[in-house]
Structures are given as C-alpha cells and as structure tokens.
Design a protein around this motif. Sequence first.
Motif, PDB file in Angstrom:
ATOM      1  N   PHE A  61       6.881  10.414 -11.826  1.00 44.69           N
ATOM      2  CA  PHE A  61       5.662  11.187 -11.570  1.00 44.69           C
ATOM      3  C   PHE A  61       4.536  10.280 -11.070  1.00 44.69           C
ATOM      4  O   PHE A  61       3.791  10.642 -10.145  1.00 44.69           O
ATOM      5  N   LYS A  62       4.407   9.093 -11.663  1.00 42.31           N
ATOM      6  CA  LYS A  62       3.377   8.154 -11.206  1.00 42.31           C
ATOM      7  C   LYS A  62       3.626   7.735  -9.765  1.00 42.31           C
ATOM      8  O   LYS A  62       2.688   7.556  -8.985  1.00 42.31           O
ATOM      9  N   LEU A  63       4.904   7.586  -9.406  1.00 46.75           N
ATOM     10  CA  LEU A  63       5.237   7.270  -8.020  1.00 46.75           C
ATOM     11  C   LEU A  63       4.833   8.413  -7.101  1.00 46.75           C
ATOM     12  O   LEU A  63       4.258   8.189  -6.026  1.00 46.75           O
ATOM     13  N   ALA A  64       5.133   9.653  -7.526  1.00 46.79           N
ATOM     14  CA  ALA A  64       4.765  10.814  -6.718  1.00 46.79           C
ATOM     15  C   ALA A  64       3.251  10.887  -6.524  1.00 46.79           C
ATOM     16  O   ALA A  64       2.765  11.238  -5.449  1.00 46.79           O
ATOM     17  N   GLN A  65       2.508  10.536  -7.577  1.00 50.11           N
ATOM     18  CA  GLN A  65       1.045  10.491  -7.464  1.00 50.11           C
ATOM     19  C   GLN A  65       0.613   9.464  -6.427  1.00 50.11           C
ATOM     20  O   GLN A  65      -0.250   9.729  -5.581  1.00 50.11           O
ATOM     21  N   SER A  66       1.220   8.282  -6.487  1.00 48.57           N
ATOM     22  CA  SER A  66       0.823   7.217  -5.565  1.00 48.57           C
ATOM     23  C   SER A  66       1.174   7.565  -4.125  1.00 48.57           C
ATOM     24  O   SER A  66       0.524   7.089  -3.195  1.00 48.57           O
ATOM     25  N   LEU A  67       2.205   8.386  -3.934  1.00 51.16           N
ATOM     26  CA  LEU A  67       2.602   8.814  -2.593  1.00 51.16           C
ATOM     27  C   LEU A  67       1.824  10.035  -2.123  1.00 51.16           C
ATOM     28  O   LEU A  67       2.017  10.504  -0.998  1.00 51.16           O
ATOM     29  N   GLY A  68       0.958  10.549  -2.993  1.00 50.37           N
ATOM     30  CA  GLY A  68       0.172  11.722  -2.628  1.00 50.37           C
ATOM     31  C   GLY A  68       0.977  12.997  -2.565  1.00 50.37           C
ATOM     32  O   GLY A  68       0.629  13.944  -1.849  1.00 50.37           O
ATOM     33  N   LYS A  69       2.086  13.067  -3.326  1.00 46.69           N
ATOM     34  CA  LYS A  69       2.968  14.227  -3.255  1.00 46.69           C
ATOM     35  C   LYS A  69       2.749  15.225  -4.383  1.00 46.69           C
ATOM     36  O   LYS A  69       3.504  16.188  -4.515  1.00 46.69           O
ATOM     37  N   THR A  70       1.754  14.985  -5.219  1.00 46.45           N
ATOM     38  CA  THR A  70       1.430  15.942  -6.271  1.00 46.45           C
ATOM     39  C   THR A  70      -0.076  16.019  -6.443  1.00 46.45           C
ATOM     40  O   THR A  70      -0.780  15.014  -6.299  1.00 46.45           O
ATOM     41  N   LYS A  71      -0.560  17.204  -6.743  1.00 46.18           N
ATOM     42  CA  LYS A  71      -1.982  17.403  -6.983  1.00 46.18           C
ATOM     43  C   LYS A  71      -2.316  17.258  -8.464  1.00 46.18           C
ATOM     44  O   LYS A  71      -3.488  17.250  -8.836  1.00 46.18           O
ATOM     45  N   LEU A  72      -1.294  17.186  -9.304  1.00 44.65           N
ATOM     46  CA  LEU A  72      -1.522  17.103 -10.745  1.00 44.65           C
ATOM     47  C   LEU A  72      -2.120  15.760 -11.133  1.00 44.65           C
ATOM     48  O   LEU A  72      -1.750  14.723 -10.573  1.00 44.65           O
ATOM     49  N   PHE A 104       0.826  -1.198   0.000  1.00 44.88           N
ATOM     50  CA  PHE A 104       0.000   0.000   0.000  1.00 44.88           C
ATOM     51  C   PHE A 104       0.864   1.254   0.000  1.00 44.88           C
ATOM     52  O   PHE A 104       1.933   1.285   0.614  1.00 44.88           O
ATOM     53  N   SER A 105       0.379   2.280  -0.681  1.00 42.41           N
ATOM     54  CA  SER A 105       1.085   3.555  -0.708  1.00 42.41           C
ATOM     55  C   SER A 105       1.226   4.123   0.705  1.00 42.41           C
ATOM     56  O   SER A 105       0.403   3.864   1.588  1.00 42.41           O
ATOM     57  N   THR A 106       2.264   4.918   0.905  1.00 43.13           N
ATOM     58  CA  THR A 106       2.484   5.527   2.219  1.00 43.13           C
ATOM     59  C   THR A 106       1.365   6.501   2.592  1.00 43.13           C
ATOM     60  O   THR A 106       1.235   6.861   3.768  1.00 43.13           O
TER      61      THR A 106
END
Length: 455
Positions: free
Chosen positions: A190-201, A25-27
């Motif tokens: 970027f997909k990783l950043a999305q899964s970690l909730g670190k981007t609103k894009l 699960f994502s962090t």
Amino acid sequence: MYTKTQAAAETIKVQSDNGTLRLQFSTKYNPIFGGKRKHQGLGLKDTPENWQKAIAIAYRIEGDLQHPDWQQLFDPTFAKYGLKTKYAAELKLAAPIPEPEPEITVGAMWEDYLIWKQPQLEPTTYHFHYLTTFTNVIKGMVWDKNSREFTLNGYSIWDIKLSELPCFISSLKASDRLKSRVSSALSEAFKLAQSLGKTKLSANPFIIVGGITENKTDKYKSTINADGETQEWWNTSNHELSLEDTDTRAFTKEERDIIIKAFYESDKAATRQVAPLVEFLFLTGCRSGEAFALRWQDVFIGREKNYARFSKSYNGRLKNTQVTKTGEIRLFKIYPKLNDLLLRIKPENAKPTDLVFVNSGGTSQTSGLLYEKWVNSTTTKKGIKYTYPGVVTQLAESGAISCYLSPYHTRHTFITLQAQSGTDLLLLATACGNSVEVIQRHYLGIDTNVEITDI
C-alpha cells in the motif's frame, strides 16, 4: 549490479548502488524529468552517517515537490540541496504532477508490489512465500491435501478496490501467523501504491490495530478437525510449514546423536544414504541448500587449509543453483568431528567438481528427499494412500526424543549447542551467516540456575 533500497520520504527512496548513494524518484514525477524514471547520484559513499544525510536531502526535496508552489521551490539542478551535479541541465517544469488514477484493486496493487519486491528477495523466498503463499491467501485459495491443489475458499480480497475494502483481518482465511505476515506485506504494498500515486487513500487499511494473538499451542500435536477426524501435524500444507524458520527450538546433544545414529542404522538403504547429510547439517549448522550445492573443491582438508567454503545454494524444487541466502561466501573452519565425517565419506576417486552429497543416481540430494526420510513419505496403491513415518517422526512418537522438530532445526541445534558451550559468538555468527545479535536474541536463553546478585 547490487542495489539496496531504503524508504526515506514517501515518494523518494535512498538507494545504495555499487557502494555510493543515490535518490530514486517515484514514477509520479516522471513528467517533470522528461517522462523517464529519475535517479540522482549524491556523491556520497555508503556509510551509516551518509544514509542519514541522504534521507534528510530526500525529505527536503519531497517537501518542495509536494508544495502547491513546487514549480518555484524545486531546484532541478539540485544545487539548492547541497548537491554538485555533473550536468545541471535546465528542465521544463510546466508539466503538472499527475493526479492519482482511479482507485485500484488489491490484486492490481499486489502485482505492482511483486514486481518491485522481487529484486530485493532470494528467488526461493520470492517464489514460495510472496508469489505463492501470500498471493494465494489474498486470492482466497487454500491447499486441499486430498486433491493436492489450491481451491477457492470464498475469502478473496483480490478484486476489491482499496477504497471499498472491508475489515482486512476478517476477510482472510489463514492462520494468525500467516495473516500477520500477509498483512505486513500488504501494508508495504500500500505504501508503494501511495508513492506511485495509484491510491487516493491516506490511511493504510492493512495495518493491524492491536496486533494478532498467535496460537501458542504445540504446532506438532495432532488436532481434531470439523469432521471429528484426527489430523496429524504433517497434514499441514507444505507452504505453511515453510514459514517456521522463526521457530528456534533445538535438540539436545544426546537427541542429536540419537537421530544421527538412527539414520545410519536404518533398515532402508535410501534412508542410510541420507545419514551423512543429516550428520553434516548437525555438525555445521549450514542451510540444507548450501549442503546440496557443496562440491569437493569447496572442501579443504590439510595442515595449511582446513575449512569448507559455502558460496552457493541449490533448490531442488526450482532446480537452480544460486548464491547463499545472505549473498556472502562463508568459510567454515573444520574441527575434528567434522573432519572425520568428511574423510569417511569422500570417495577415493572424487573429482573436485563432484557434489559432496549425492543420491544413488549421482545427482544432488534435495529437500524433498530429506523431508521424506526425516518426516514421512506417502504412496498410493490401488487408490489407497499410505503414509510411512520418517526417522525423526518415529523417534518422537516412540519417546526416544522429547519432541519432533523439522530438518531446519539441525541449524538451530548446532548454533544453540555451540553458543551455550562458550564458542566465540563473532566466530559462530560468521561461520553460520547471521549476526551476533541474532544469536544472543534467539539462541542464548536465560540460565534459570543463575540468581540476581544481592547488592
């Protein structure tokens, strides 16, 4: 512990851990699992069919967690999703899923990605491609052949926030081929950043619309730079040359023999010392690092056993010995010509732990030494830099062979010659550490003498 990961849903991954499947699960979900990163075993063996089942379970769980009423829909015991967990602990689901942090920069996103990506890569691939080459492109740094160091080129996107990123392709200064590879890695980051909730894009800014048209000219031909100076192909930075593994051109059998003979008959002792290594690479198609790590205890010559064992790879730049690129141990059946070479170069007093290929000092030969003798070597005297062409460079320039190809093309040459001579493709793929599909796609070209059947 060996772990293989595949993206399933956006925030839940499917992993193979020691032969069984589990969910990671994502962090962003840490608060609902006691503040810790959650892994959930599925009780399924690692098979293609079970991967599909696991991915379907991941999507179903994610659908519940992403729903506005997730606290009522999500089952923390996982029984709802068909899982029989050993401990069906009751979890408090009062903590809300946190909102994304303020928009991060490309550099911060990339550093998170490197941490996540490193365990999935061979040390050399991680160090030279991701940590060095790709990172330098993102930071706007290029290799200066005169100062022999990286310098800023004014095209950095490192400190730019994702939400403020300009046109990605125009913001980088690199070859089209390298841009394409960096773009692919940034897209995954970027997909990783999305899964970690670190981007609103929601839209991925690193996807190349329409693709990049790569330069199809001969990369080994000389070019004219902005100052009107002739630039030979070897002045390309080493980190660019390392990306040429996808070039599967090959020497002919006659060219192979010309190259081997030229190494043995060189007037330079250091070059002649590399000759057995060059011949071995041509006769086995192994990767150079595998040859550097080969010891006599890995070579079995006799009636009952007649094979070489490739189980390790040595990297001279990192000065470490690691597993082979595929992580597998390969047994390569020794045939007569290879047998003759090994018997010829084996010292009478060789110990099982002795390296097969050594330099004059008794230590392992390296890619740097092979590069110098194959391509070119440089030296500086009284402030003046001199370049001395290597064996294959000289042969190409004199017309003795049709064109220059890099040392890695010893592997391509072996596979091509074997495949085209009718060697069983499964045997060849097993011996060389790749797949039948790869050999069919890259090494078995269309026979132009064959015609379409008139039916």
